[in-house]
Motif scaffolding. Structure first.
Motif, PDB file in Angstrom:
ATOM      1  N   GLU A 110       1.264   8.115  -3.723  1.00 48.33           N
ATOM      2  CA  GLU A 110       0.621   8.746  -4.881  1.00 48.33           C
ATOM      3  C   GLU A 110      -0.612   9.542  -4.461  1.00 48.33           C
ATOM      4  O   GLU A 110      -0.845  10.644  -4.958  1.00 48.33           O
ATOM      5  CB  GLU A 110       0.254   7.696  -5.929  1.00 48.33           C
ATOM      6  N   ALA A 111      -1.388   9.005  -3.523  1.00 45.86           N
ATOM      7  CA  ALA A 111      -2.588   9.707  -3.058  1.00 45.86           C
ATOM      8  C   ALA A 111      -2.207  11.000  -2.339  1.00 45.86           C
ATOM      9  O   ALA A 111      -2.822  12.048  -2.564  1.00 45.86           O
ATOM     10  CB  ALA A 111      -3.394   8.802  -2.131  1.00 45.86           C
ATOM     11  N   ASN A 162       2.526  16.459  -6.910  1.00 46.31           N
ATOM     12  CA  ASN A 162       2.600  15.868  -8.246  1.00 46.31           C
ATOM     13  C   ASN A 162       3.924  15.170  -8.534  1.00 46.31           C
ATOM     14  O   ASN A 162       4.339  15.055  -9.684  1.00 46.31           O
ATOM     15  CB  ASN A 162       2.322  16.924  -9.320  1.00 46.31           C
ATOM     16  N   ASN A 163       4.595  14.684  -7.496  1.00 42.30           N
ATOM     17  CA  ASN A 163       5.844  13.963  -7.693  1.00 42.30           C
ATOM     18  C   ASN A 163       6.091  13.010  -6.533  1.00 42.30           C
ATOM     19  O   ASN A 163       5.932  13.385  -5.372  1.00 42.30           O
ATOM     20  CB  ASN A 163       7.028  14.929  -7.811  1.00 42.30           C
ATOM     21  N   VAL A 164       6.463  11.768  -6.871  1.00 45.00           N
ATOM     22  CA  VAL A 164       6.834  10.778  -5.871  1.00 45.00           C
ATOM     23  C   VAL A 164       8.141  10.142  -6.324  1.00 45.00           C
ATOM     24  O   VAL A 164       8.240   9.647  -7.441  1.00 45.00           O
ATOM     25  CB  VAL A 164       5.748   9.687  -5.703  1.00 45.00           C
ATOM     26  N   CYS A 214      11.699   4.067   0.872  1.00 38.14           N
ATOM     27  CA  CYS A 214      11.207   5.426   1.135  1.00 38.14           C
ATOM     28  C   CYS A 214      10.566   5.983  -0.128  1.00 38.14           C
ATOM     29  O   CYS A 214      11.074   5.766  -1.229  1.00 38.14           O
ATOM     30  CB  CYS A 214      12.358   6.346   1.539  1.00 38.14           C
ATOM     31  N   TRP A 215       9.481   6.686   0.048  1.00 30.50           N
ATOM     32  CA  TRP A 215       8.832   7.406  -1.038  1.00 30.50           C
ATOM     33  C   TRP A 215       8.779   8.868  -0.609  1.00 30.50           C
ATOM     34  O   TRP A 215       8.066   9.218   0.331  1.00 30.50           O
ATOM     35  CB  TRP A 215       7.423   6.876  -1.280  1.00 30.50           C
ATOM     36  N   LEU A 216       9.543   9.706  -1.283  1.00 32.60           N
ATOM     37  CA  LEU A 216       9.527  11.138  -0.988  1.00 32.60           C
ATOM     38  C   LEU A 216       8.404  11.750  -1.808  1.00 32.60           C
ATOM     39  O   LEU A 216       8.424  11.725  -3.041  1.00 32.60           O
ATOM     40  CB  LEU A 216      10.858  11.791  -1.340  1.00 32.60           C
ATOM     41  N   LYS A 244       0.810  -1.220   0.000  1.00 36.61           N
ATOM     42  CA  LYS A 244       0.000   0.000   0.000  1.00 36.61           C
ATOM     43  C   LYS A 244       0.844   1.272   0.000  1.00 36.61           C
ATOM     44  O   LYS A 244       0.329   2.356  -0.169  1.00 36.61           O
ATOM     45  CB  LYS A 244      -0.912   0.012   1.230  1.00 36.61           C
ATOM     46  N   ALA A 245       2.145   1.144   0.214  1.00 40.24           N
ATOM     47  CA  ALA A 245       2.997   2.324   0.380  1.00 40.24           C
ATOM     48  C   ALA A 245       2.999   3.217  -0.857  1.00 40.24           C
ATOM     49  O   ALA A 245       2.827   4.433  -0.747  1.00 40.24           O
ATOM     50  CB  ALA A 245       4.420   1.899   0.734  1.00 40.24           C
TER      51      ALA A 245
END
Length: 176
Positions: free
Chosen positions: A61-62, A97-99, A91-93, A55-56
């Motif tokens: 993105e959400a 509008n950017n991941v 990690c997702w920074l 789910k990460a």
């Protein structure tokens, strides 16, 4: 038994306050999905913890689509919902509008991976002693290193450090 939530809350709140961030976070645990709007909408930054790796990316993105300014979603390969001293952490920074996805591990902070037993807590009394020892600088151990790694994430996300490793240096200096 290890009490991750108690230990995390003991260390996370002071770190978030240091950055001027409300100590709230959204947790995604199994089917207990809370909407991203449940997080304080006025927050400019926070570190998002995820215990379900599938789910990460969806959460990141959400949050990006919601226009959140800067959030770090993390998941440790050992199952920890924080940056781990035992193994790699995904990690997702998140920015509007950017991941950006990347991984970090203990070596990225100049540390050796530690066994999970090195960061185990205990009952309230034991956790209180660990907490006081880490924050007073009396103990330089995997506990304090683990705390500094996660404080580094808060410092990085709120703009008080240029990178996670720079944040680690600042956090470590404060803990010694």
């Amino acid at each position: 038994p290890w009490r991750a939530a108690e230990m995390r809350d003991l260390f996370r709140r002071p770190c978030l306050r240091l950055c001027g961030i409300c100590p709230q976070t959204v947790k995604l645990r199994g089917s207990n999905l809370r909407t991203p709007q449940h997080a304080a909408d006025d927050l400019n930054s926070l570190r998002e913890v995820i215990s379900d790796p599938s789910k990460a990316s969806l959460m990141a993105e959400a949050l990006s689509a919601l226009g959140k300014k800067r959030i770090l979603v993390v998941w440790g390969e050992d199952g920890l919902d924080e940056i781990s001293i035992t193994t790699q952490t995904h990690c997702w920074l998140v920015e509007p509008n950017n991941v950006e996805h990347f991984t970090v591990g203990p070596k990225d902070f100049g540390l050796s991976p530690q066994p999970f037993s090195a960061i185990e807590g205990g009952d309230k009394e034991r956790n209180g002693i660990i907490f006081e020892d880490v924050l007073s600088g009396r103990e330089y151990s995997p506990y304090s290193q683990h705390v500094a790694m996660n404080a580094a994430a808060a410092l990085f996300v709120c703009g008080k450090a240029e990178s996670l490793s720079a944040g680690y240096g600042k956090a470590e200096a404060l803990l010694r």
